[in-house]
Design an enzyme around this catalytic site. Structure first.
Site, PDB file in Angstrom:
ATOM      1  N   ASN A  47       0.827  -1.206   0.000  1.00  0.00           N
ATOM      2  CA  ASN A  47       0.000   0.000   0.000  1.00  0.00           C
ATOM      3  C   ASN A  47       0.861   1.256   0.000  1.00  0.00           C
ATOM      4  O   ASN A  47       0.583   2.231  -0.707  1.00  0.00           O
ATOM      5  CB  ASN A  47      -0.914   0.014   1.227  1.00  0.00           C
ATOM      6  CG  ASN A  47      -1.905  -1.126   1.241  1.00  0.00           C
ATOM      7  OD1 ASN A  47      -2.198  -1.735   0.213  1.00  0.00           O
ATOM      8  ND2 ASN A  47      -2.419  -1.446   2.422  1.00  0.00           N
ATOM      9  N   ARG A 178       0.812  -6.909  14.329  1.00  0.00           N
ATOM     10  CA  ARG A 178      -0.105  -7.995  13.994  1.00  0.00           C
ATOM     11  C   ARG A 178       0.037  -9.065  15.079  1.00  0.00           C
ATOM     12  O   ARG A 178       0.767 -10.051  14.911  1.00  0.00           O
ATOM     13  CB  ARG A 178       0.219  -8.591  12.619  1.00  0.00           C
ATOM     14  CG  ARG A 178       0.093  -7.617  11.457  1.00  0.00           C
ATOM     15  CD  ARG A 178      -1.366  -7.246  11.198  1.00  0.00           C
ATOM     16  NE  ARG A 178      -1.513  -6.503   9.952  1.00  0.00           N
ATOM     17  CZ  ARG A 178      -1.415  -5.194   9.834  1.00  0.00           C
ATOM     18  NH1 ARG A 178      -1.147  -4.460  10.913  1.00  0.00           N
ATOM     19  NH2 ARG A 178      -1.574  -4.605   8.670  1.00  0.00           N
ATOM     20  N   LYS A 236      -0.187   8.685  15.278  1.00  0.00           N
ATOM     21  CA  LYS A 236      -1.534   8.782  14.732  1.00  0.00           C
ATOM     22  C   LYS A 236      -2.535   8.627  15.879  1.00  0.00           C
ATOM     23  O   LYS A 236      -2.496   7.637  16.602  1.00  0.00           O
ATOM     24  CB  LYS A 236      -1.742   7.700  13.676  1.00  0.00           C
ATOM     25  CG  LYS A 236      -0.843   7.853  12.456  1.00  0.00           C
ATOM     26  CD  LYS A 236      -0.741   6.596  11.630  1.00  0.00           C
ATOM     27  CE  LYS A 236       0.210   5.596  12.249  1.00  0.00           C
ATOM     28  NZ  LYS A 236       0.478   4.428  11.399  1.00  0.00           N
ATOM     29  N   GLY A 241      -6.597  13.158  14.995  1.00  0.00           N
ATOM     30  CA  GLY A 241      -5.633  13.552  13.979  1.00  0.00           C
ATOM     31  C   GLY A 241      -4.293  12.889  14.173  1.00  0.00           C
ATOM     32  O   GLY A 241      -4.197  11.668  14.235  1.00  0.00           O
ATOM     33  N   ALA A 267      -5.545   3.257   5.863  1.00  0.00           N
ATOM     34  CA  ALA A 267      -5.375   4.669   6.218  1.00  0.00           C
ATOM     35  C   ALA A 267      -3.979   4.933   6.772  1.00  0.00           C
ATOM     36  O   ALA A 267      -3.329   5.920   6.418  1.00  0.00           O
ATOM     37  CB  ALA A 267      -6.438   5.083   7.230  1.00  0.00           C
ATOM     38  N   ASP A 269      -1.271   3.239   6.163  1.00  0.00           N
ATOM     39  CA  ASP A 269      -0.298   3.094   5.088  1.00  0.00           C
ATOM     40  C   ASP A 269      -0.290   4.341   4.210  1.00  0.00           C
ATOM     41  O   ASP A 269       0.766   4.790   3.748  1.00  0.00           O
ATOM     42  CB  ASP A 269      -0.610   1.859   4.256  1.00  0.00           C
ATOM     43  CG  ASP A 269      -0.675   0.595   5.096  1.00  0.00           C
ATOM     44  OD1 ASP A 269       0.106   0.490   6.068  1.00  0.00           O
ATOM     45  OD2 ASP A 269      -1.512  -0.278   4.799  1.00  0.00           O
TER      46      ASP A 269
END
Length: 339
Positions: A47, A178, A236, A241, A267, A269
């Site tokens: 991505n 993950r 993030k 924001g 998002a 990525d």
């Protein structure tokens, strides 16, 4: 076997990781009840590569695919996008991984089911050829995902960091945790942080930052990495924001952009692609964050992990329109740490 003739010359960015075939449900409902799917591609690093390529950067991708229809599809797509595939290898002894993804309600995170336990990407390993390829990059982007795939991919990530240091390239790390791929949380935290503290820029989401550092605020998460030598940390914060911190004391806050999200996967990525792009363009540091947040927001407006990523014209139009909106009142869905 390497399918592309190797080319010489500098690449703006090299990244590495697993590309998977992805089947996205065409109708709503649980995956077990869906009859029709659309075939696409997935992978966090893929991505980012797509996002950077669309923004005009020359990107190289290092991966291993199965010598099967999914792998052939992925290789053809890399070539179609203009991503350098000189170190993409095809493996006749292991398959390309794939995943299923449901169609979630707008703004919700979809369910994703993975089939990657014995994939070709787990057989990635460092070689003299990959070392030479990595040293062509101005910038190296890594995530924590290859670290979970096995000793070979972990060793390749280590080779990548070493090659970047020898060539003078900058390095970014998006933890992209993950947990399901790891034997336990402690191993995941230790291994991902061992990589992250070697980076110039670290890009965690706040929930994964809490796991990795034990701190619950953007300042705390950033400070943990800055104290260990990282130069820039962008955290993030989902519907709040994003915030950026540097070792020399700069602190930038970027409110979220107003969008109508339909698919939140990808998002983060997109955020990474925008951040790296602004840095490579030599923009002021505060613009790294605003471009990152804009690309991440745009990515949520289309179904698919990278289909909505903008080109330069689309990004500029979005930013021009966004300056006329009350961003301090805007809201977007939270970026889920494990999306």
């Amino acid at each position: 076997m390497t399918p592309n003739t190797r080319q010489s010359g500098t690449l703006d960015v090299v990244t590495l990781g697993e590309i998977m075939a992805m089947f996205v449900a065409d109708e709503a409902g649980i995956l077990a009840g869906v009859d029709h799917f659309t075939r696409r591609l997935a992978g966090a690093e893929f991505n980012v590569a797509v996002g950077l390529t669309r923004l005009g950067h020359r990107v190289g991708y290092l991966t291993r695919l199965g010598a099967d229809p999914f792998g052939e599809f992925a290789l053809a797509r890399l070539r179609e996008l203009g991503i350098d595939a000189g170190e993409v290898s095809m493996d006749a002894g292991a398959p390309t991984g794939f995943q299923l993804k449901n169609r979630a309600d707008p703004g919700d995170d979809p369910t994703v089911v993975y089939f990657r336990a014995h994939s070709a990407a787990r057989r990635l390993a460092p070689t003299a050829a990959t070392d030479a390829y990595l040293r062509r990059a101005r910038h190296l982007h890594l995530t924590g995902i290859p670290l979970a795939l096995g000793e070979g991919p972990r060793a390749l990530a280590g080779q990548a960091i070493a090659a970047a240091r020898r060539s003078g390239a900058t390095v970014s790390v998006d933890p992209n945790l993950r947990p399901a791929l790891w034997p336990d949380t402690a191993t995941m935290v230790r291994t991902v942080n061992d990589l992250a503290v070697q980076a110039d820029w670290v890009l965690p989401g706040l929930p994964e930052g809490r796991i990795l550092t034990g701190h619950g605020t953007p300042e705390g998460v950033a400070g943990w990495y800055l104290d260990r030598g990282v130069k820039v940390v962008a955290v993030k914060t989902g519907s709040a924001g994003a915030e950026l911190f540097t070792r020399d004391g700069l602190h930038v806050v970027c409110p979220p952009f107003r969008v109508s999200p339909v698919d939140t996967v990808g998002a983060g990525d997109g955020f990474a692609a925008g951040f790296i792009s602004a840095a490579l363009d030599g923009r002021p540091v505060h613009e790294w964050l605003s471009r990152a947040a804009a690309v991440g927001a745009i990515a949520t407006t289309s179904h698919g992990d990278q289909e909505g990523l903008p080109d330069r014209a689309g990004l500029e139009a979005f930013l021009e329109a966004a300056t006329r909106q009350p961003l301090n009142h805007a809201s977007t869905p939270a970026e889920r740490a494990f999306a």
